[in-house]
Design an enzyme around this catalytic site. Structure first.
Site, PDB file in Angstrom:
ATOM      1  CG  ASP A  34     -32.193   6.484  11.944  1.00 35.18           C
ATOM      2  OD1 ASP A  34     -32.688   6.626  10.607  1.00 35.18           O
ATOM      3  OD2 ASP A  34     -31.685   7.077  12.398  1.00 35.18           O
ATOM      4  CD  GLU A  36     -28.328   8.708  13.468  1.00 36.89           C
ATOM      5  OE1 GLU A  36     -27.722   9.514  12.636  1.00 36.89           O
ATOM      6  OE2 GLU A  36     -29.383   8.843  13.356  1.00 36.89           O
ATOM      7  CE1 TYR A 142     -26.660   8.522   3.640  1.00 34.68           C
ATOM      8  CE2 TYR A 142     -27.675   7.143   5.601  1.00 34.68           C
ATOM      9  CZ  TYR A 142     -26.465   7.803   5.182  1.00 34.68           C
ATOM     10  OH  TYR A 142     -25.694   8.439   5.844  1.00 34.68           O
ATOM     11  CG  HIS A 200     -29.722  14.136  13.501  1.00 33.45           C
ATOM     12  ND1 HIS A 200     -30.372  13.587  12.336  1.00 33.45           N
ATOM     13  CD2 HIS A 200     -30.337  15.301  13.479  1.00 33.45           C
ATOM     14  CE1 HIS A 200     -30.646  14.618  11.543  1.00 33.45           C
ATOM     15  NE2 HIS A 200     -30.672  15.642  12.233  1.00 33.45           N
ATOM     16  CG  ASP A 205     -33.363  10.021  13.850  1.00 32.27           C
ATOM     17  OD1 ASP A 205     -33.903  11.061  14.324  1.00 32.27           O
ATOM     18  OD2 ASP A 205     -32.381  10.179  13.224  1.00 32.27           O
TER      19      ASP A 205
HETATM   20  N1  DCM Z   1     -26.082  12.881   7.371  1.00 35.54           N
HETATM   21  C1  DCM Z   1     -25.286  13.900   7.402  1.00 35.54           C
HETATM   22  N2  DCM Z   1     -25.360  15.182   7.019  1.00 35.54           N
HETATM   23  C2  DCM Z   1     -26.938  15.550   7.081  1.00 35.54           C
HETATM   24  C3  DCM Z   1     -27.856  14.642   7.506  1.00 35.54           C
HETATM   25  C4  DCM Z   1     -27.462  13.271   7.422  1.00 35.54           C
HETATM   26  O1  DCM Z   1     -23.936  13.510   7.219  1.00 35.54           O
HETATM   27  N3  DCM Z   1     -27.032  16.739   6.761  1.00 35.54           N
HETATM   28  C5  DCM Z   1     -25.737  11.463   7.699  1.00 35.54           C
HETATM   29  C6  DCM Z   1     -25.260  11.307   9.250  1.00 35.54           C
HETATM   30  C7  DCM Z   1     -26.395  10.613   9.771  1.00 35.54           C
HETATM   31  C8  DCM Z   1     -27.113   9.847   8.780  1.00 35.54           C
HETATM   32  O2  DCM Z   1     -26.748  10.681   7.747  1.00 35.54           O
HETATM   33  O3  DCM Z   1     -25.788  10.006  11.072  1.00 35.54           O
HETATM   34  C9  DCM Z   1     -28.294   9.561   8.874  1.00 35.54           C
HETATM   35  O4  DCM Z   1     -29.206  10.711   9.065  1.00 35.54           O
HETATM   36  P1  DCM Z   1     -30.662  10.678  10.287  1.00 35.54           P
HETATM   37  O5  DCM Z   1     -30.007  11.132  11.542  1.00 35.54           O
HETATM   38  O6  DCM Z   1     -31.394  11.723   9.690  1.00 35.54           O
HETATM   39  O7  DCM Z   1     -30.970   9.426  10.259  1.00 35.54           O
HETATM   40 MG    MG Z   2     -31.139   8.910  12.458  1.00 37.33          MG
HETATM   41 MG    MG Z   3     -32.236   8.297   9.203  1.00 29.44          MG
END
Ligand code: DCM
Ligand code: MG
Ligand code: MG
Length: 248
Positions: A34, A36, A142, A200, A205
């Site tokens: 995963d 971020e 993604y 997150h 995750d």
């Molecule tokens: N992200 C974002 N806004 C959201 C969901 C995700 O900007 N509503 C971006 C920031 C996160 C990345 O996508 O670090 C990865 O998402 P996740 O934490 O679900 O893996």
């Molecule tokens: Mg994540």
């Molecule tokens: Mg993710």
């Protein structure tokens, strides 16, 4: 035959036809990962944290039934988690959900995504029993494209035949959704009756993803055998316009 660490010649597919499919194979290692980041695809995001957990198919198939509400991960696993200075600001939403900021990463002396990150990633993957399949939730839209963009920035690549499994796609096609849909949180709540820990954060995750995968391992692994895509067929999320010089 794996051009690990070599410069990218092109992003063309290594297969001439049927770009989305690989020859069916039983992957030996599944590498759950995963990212971020600083934002969503239109924001041209940069990676701020990555986490990979490698599990052998032996452990994925032998894991005892998961007792709610405490999923237990197999004892034998390798993991790599890194924080990375994105060298650009977060969107407010990305900062809010991840609890990270560019300032925080800078103040902790974190470096950007440089060749050392690519080498760590390559070394980590090279230690796993092949063939390998990367697994990410919503990965095809993604995580895989963004990782490809970021590796391109430092002139690095992964072995093109590495498998890529998107559990969001797989769970949808297999009709394995929870009541609240197919998000990582909804799938976890459907199985364990509570919110997952560490949402997150990259490691949180990944742990959630593994818990979900373990509950459906045989189905997901046979789906992967036929429907995983090849890393070499992943289209980068965007092409970096600057920063292509190898100054790191
Ligand atoms: N992200 C974002 N806004 C959201 C969901 C995700 O900007 N509503 C971006 C920031 C996160 C990345 O996508 O670090 C990865 O998402 P996740 O934490 O679900 O893996
Ligand atoms: Mg994540
Ligand atoms: Mg993710």
């Amino acid at each position: 035959p794996h051009p690990r660490g070599s410069r990218i010649a092109s992003f063309r597919s290594h297969t001439s036809s049927s770009p989305a499919m690989m020859a069916p194979q039983d992957f030996q290692t599944f590498v759950f990962f995963d990212l971020e980041t600083t934002g969503l695809p239109p924001d041209r995001p940069r990676i701020t944290e990555l986490s990979l957990f490698a599990l052998h198919r032996h452990s994925l198939l032998q894991c005892p039934p998961q007792d709610a509400p405490a999923p237990r991960l197999p004892r034998v696993l390798d993991q790599l988690t890194l924080c990375i200075d994105p060298q650009q600001p977060f969107t407010p939403e990305a900062a809010r959900i991840t609890g990270l900021s560019q300032q925080d990463l800078e103040e902790n002396g974190k470096r950007g995504l440089d060749r050392a990150v690519a080498q760590a990633l390559g070394g980590f993957l090279a230690r796993q029993a092949p063939p390998l399949c990367l697994v990410a939730h919503n990965g095809w839209s993604y995580d895989f494209p963004l990782l490809r963009t970021e590796l391109a920035r430092v002139g690095a690549e992964l072995p093109p035949a590495t498998g890529c499994l998107d559990t969001l796609q797989a769970m949808k096609e297999l009709g394995l959704g929870g009541q609240g849909g197919y998000s990582l949180g909804a799938l976890f709540r459907g199985l364990f009756g509570r919110d997952p820990d560490g949402a997150h954060s990259a490691e949180g995750d990944v742990r959630t993803l593994i818990a979900i995968f373990l509950a459906r391992a045989p189905q997901l692994m046979s789906w992967a055998a036929g429907k995983a895509r090849a890393w070499g067929d992943v289209t980068p999320m965007y092409l970096p316009t600057t920063d292509l010089c190898p100054h790191t």
